[in-house]
Design a protein around this motif. Sequence first.
Motif, short mmCIF file in Angstrom:
data_model
loop_
_atom_site.label_atom_id
_atom_site.label_comp_id
_atom_site.label_asym_id
_atom_site.label_seq_id
_atom_site.Cartn_x
_atom_site.Cartn_y
_atom_site.Cartn_z
N ARG A 23 1.09 -1.12 0.15
CA ARG A 23 0.18 -0.19 0.24
C ARG A 23 0.71 1.22 0.08
O ARG A 23 0.09 1.95 -0.77
CB ARG A 23 -0.95 -0.08 1.65
N CYS A 27 0.78 4.20 -3.42
CA CYS A 27 0.52 5.24 -2.10
C CYS A 27 1.83 6.69 -2.30
O CYS A 27 1.69 7.30 -2.58
CB CYS A 27 0.09 6.12 -0.73
N ARG A 317 -6.04 -5.67 7.14
CA ARG A 317 -6.74 -4.23 7.06
C ARG A 317 -5.71 -2.72 7.79
O ARG A 317 -5.64 -1.86 7.65
CB ARG A 317 -8.55 -4.39 7.80
N ARG A 320 -3.57 -1.68 5.35
CA ARG A 320 -3.42 -0.86 4.43
C ARG A 320 -3.76 0.39 5.13
O ARG A 320 -2.80 1.35 4.32
CB ARG A 320 -5.13 -1.31 3.63
N ASP A 324 -1.27 3.34 3.94
CA ASP A 324 -1.42 4.69 3.75
C ASP A 324 -0.82 6.09 4.85
O ASP A 324 -0.20 6.80 4.29
CB ASP A 324 -2.70 5.16 4.11
N ASP A 331 -5.63 8.03 7.32
CA ASP A 331 -6.74 6.79 7.32
C ASP A 331 -6.95 5.87 9.11
O ASP A 331 -6.00 6.24 9.05
CB ASP A 331 -5.88 5.90 6.06
N THR A 332 -7.90 5.75 8.98
CA THR A 332 -7.97 5.24 10.40
C THR A 332 -8.81 3.89 10.83
O THR A 332 -9.00 3.30 8.77
CB THR A 332 -9.06 6.18 10.84
N PRO A 334 -11.32 1.85 12.41
CA PRO A 334 -12.55 1.74 13.61
C PRO A 334 -11.88 0.91 15.05
O PRO A 334 -12.21 1.31 16.18
CB PRO A 334 -13.50 2.44 13.44
#
Lengths: 569, 569
Positions: A23, A27, A317, A320, A324, A331-332, A334
Amino acid sequence: MEGKRKKILIIGGVAAGPKAAARARRCDPGAEITIVEEGSFLSYAGCGMPFYIGGMVEKHEELMATPVGVVRDAAFFRNVKDINVLTGTRAEAIDRENKTVRVTNLATNETYDLPYDKLVLATGSKPVRPPIPGVDLAGVYTLGNLEEARAVRRAVEQGARRVVIIGGGLIGLELADTLGTKAGITIVEMMDHVLPTLLDPELSVLVERVLRGKGVQLFLGSRVERIEGDGNGAVARVVTTAGSFDADLVVVAAGVRPRVELAREAGLELGETGAIKVNEYLQTSDPDIYAGGDCVENIHLISGRPVYTPMGSVANRHGRVIGDNVAGGRDTFPGVLGTAILKVFEMNIGRTGLSESEARRLGYRVESFICPAPDRAHFYPGSKPVIIKLVADASTRKLLGAQILGPGDVNKRLDVMVAALSMGATVEQLATFDLAYAPPFSTALDPLTHAANCLRNKLDGRARSINPLEVKKRLAAGEDFVLLDVRTPAEFNEVRLPYPNVVFIPLGKLRERAKELPKDREIIVFCKVSLRGWEAQTILESLGFTNVSFFEGGIAAWPFELDTSPRRS
Amino acid sequence: MEGKRKKILIIGGVAAGPKAAARARRCDPGAEITIVEEGSFLSYAGCGMPFYIGGMVEKHEELMATPVGVVRDAAFFRNVKDINVLTGTRAEAIDRENKTVRVTNLATNETYDLPYDKLVLATGSKPVRPPIPGVDLAGVYTLGNLEEARAVRRAVEQGARRVVIIGGGLIGLELADTLGTKAGITIVEMMDHVLPTLLDPELSVLVERVLRGKGVQLFLGSRVERIEGDGNGAVARVVTTAGSFDADLVVVAAGVRPRVELAREAGLELGETGAIKVNEYLQTSDPDIYAGGDCVENIHLISGRPVYTPMGSVANRHGRVIGDNVAGGRDTFPGVLGTAILKVFEMNIGRTGLSESEARRLGYRVESFICPAPDRAHFYPGSKPVIIKLVADASTRKLLGAQILGPGDVNKRLDVMVAALSMGATVEQLATFDLAYAPPFSTALDPLTHAANCLRNKLDGRARSINPLEVKKRLAAGEDFVLLDVRTPAEFNEVRLPYPNVVFIPLGKLRERAKELPKDREIIVFCKVSLRGWEAQTILESLGFTNVSFFEGGIAAWPFELDTSPRRS
């Protein structure tokens, strides 16, 4: 130019690490990205190990390949992704002041420093290896890496037939499932039930019934005292509080712990679960150091509390989000719901959110309902049952969790519940979902809609239902009540509850025969699933009975004794 | 006492009606509840008709039974639910002032008035019977009721082999699927594609490929001009704008229209779709008259607009809300998503929310992405592909709809999307769902997570991707661009795009061989699914190429010509 390229250094090459690297590359095409991995394999599907051991996945290379068969080795990362990979290289220490990591090449013993601008810890987890005498004998394995998985598979292929699995959790049961046809399996579990952290006890019992039906020996509430050798350093016998078992092979599946040594020694903050603490950007207490995968703790989306729930899906998850952010993004992540799914022989088992026991421990005012239903139109070939337990907050009517199991399509309903819980749905909202219906796929009211409506009836005080555990407790206490079976004669002849207080009146005859029932005794109704049980409650109440309830799940989810002896109508 | 019992009268006994009656009984044990049904069957699963016709459901009684085999006839409703059922009885007119309904007993021709306190219209729908000459010949059927379904099945059992289906919508395709192995099927559809109201065209084409592969003859964009008889009043031939076809049997599956005569004549308000207009309590413009099921229009939860989407699942949900409300409750029905699912041979097809075409018509700023992926771990036996198209609002990043198809587990992803859309999820929220993962059930990043992330990349301007329709349009227009195939040699040998501007460079060689590509021409990359296509875009951009995109769905979802002729590497 070269001197100005951002240096992204990643420790760990299994799941979160390679994902973060890939990732980050997308980016930031200019960054210099390096993965350091202690083992010799990279980017493999650790969750596939039980299936590789059982032979359903033939070659371990399949666990390392992309869907089109490209093996993700160092050359692949170099050629396709322009990412440096150093396998067989151990990270020894982080120098946060100078922003370097000391590493050792395990082949040459050469030690050197790798500089970083952003560091990613994806150090994963290691299996718990309990301090049992004999745990180091040959033939005792954990499943910490692909090498161990290969050794276990080889042992079975070479004739190991008596397999003792220590731990009745997810991995232990997956192994029992994949090895069950090739070897005799004994599972020793310290807690009173299998899957103790995943399911409420009345559902664990249904899983235990399946395991025993397949010849798996279960010793629950039992502790392993020692493992004895054959005199030549190989395992021969497992001695437990429930007895001793000869063993050709022992697999310790007692959970995993986060690998946090590097983080701890660098002074990074650990959380209350013992895993690395990260914020929503997956940053550790050092803002230039990120962490993800099995080495970090997560926030539970329902309870808001830190939990340690290592999962390959979560690691991906995480990767990624980290990729980023090390490339300059924001990006977060949660949190998690503790979702889990597994197959145990013909039974699919899933859970997400909080179990009833967890919710009660956390202080929620809990209401729950257990609801069996066919997974597709009952008239369509191949329809199979699922049993759904929904858990909700009785104060807010928000859903807290779901446990779903059975031979039917558990998978779909579980992920619908994941979506519902992620979005904070109430029981009412779940009931209104415009779920897909066609006979090959579902029922006109999906089992989830039906379960939600049942729970609404209970929350509204219309349906007075109790958990089967409660019934069993009251039977055991010798309480006086009528167990009213309102199924059809054909169903009754097939299987019955073996208790003396059972009275049998089919629902269709209940209005005319209700006078046979005592108005001064408590009546607990049941049927196959519980729908007619509720119908019967309504009928009896309309006829003036005041102490009527039904028990949830009916015969289909009854976790205790059943009488299946032949009987003529 | 008797005079004070609330009178609940329900017109229609198939889905919404019986459900409303049963729910009303549970909520109000004292009410007098009557169902009036014109036909002789009650409470049957109309959605099961194609499967009954195809013989997968053996007896039509199975469509009328509960899961434990109890047939829901008038005696059942009387004995179990204390509900009066009048079958073979037609409702003729509503007298709103006197609160009565005039009914006729079709056997005796006796006409009388039934009083009500609350009236429920569940009058359903009737199949469209287009005014085609010959539509009344023997052997031409619609599927308006179980009697017609039995006649169609009998015709096939008695040797009808040339079956023409007029209409390529959901029911037409389900019939093609269930009859496909027993008869030769021809489908005539007025629109340019099958499932024209359910799918965007590039996905309809993939369904058409499956149908043709199974020997179904498709005539799209074609109109039936007349049906010709054999001289004895039986069907012999169907004449269309695309040619004439001999036919033993014709099934008109051209959609349904709401049955609103009773409501219209009583002066109740109809909506813009022509169906009965109801509020969120499912009340008509007369507050004592409720309506539900196929005779009403619903609010679309995404667009907020009235839609006519008759579905058995919706009818059942309506029934519960109405049953609550006629018994004094205040339950609400928020709306629908237009969810649909069907099986066409080995392909599962689902959709929910808005298609891209619908969203564009409604004026949304739309972004979409087409993403094929394996439905479970690619190394696990039985893994099959699904193709997901997500549609989102580019301004709010809220999801608008999803279309999912393929031989894999479409069903699960569709209902997760139903939950996500019901709760107003954004693309970002979908990407964070803690979906279940274990190799037998899913991939570490579920196809939905993956699709959401792809769409995020596109929305963020990172992934420059285009729809395959756009590629085809530009090919057809003779535009100058390179179609760069970055798959492996093995994949290339198996299947290729048959266009002269295709250049083949495997992804692993792209960095070294990029110099073979022209920097001054546009490059559109593709692979099997589109992931490597994006990877290639990133690589080429990092090497200074400025006009690179990839097309979505890759070979796996390419809806046009494919070259599958054998080729050696």
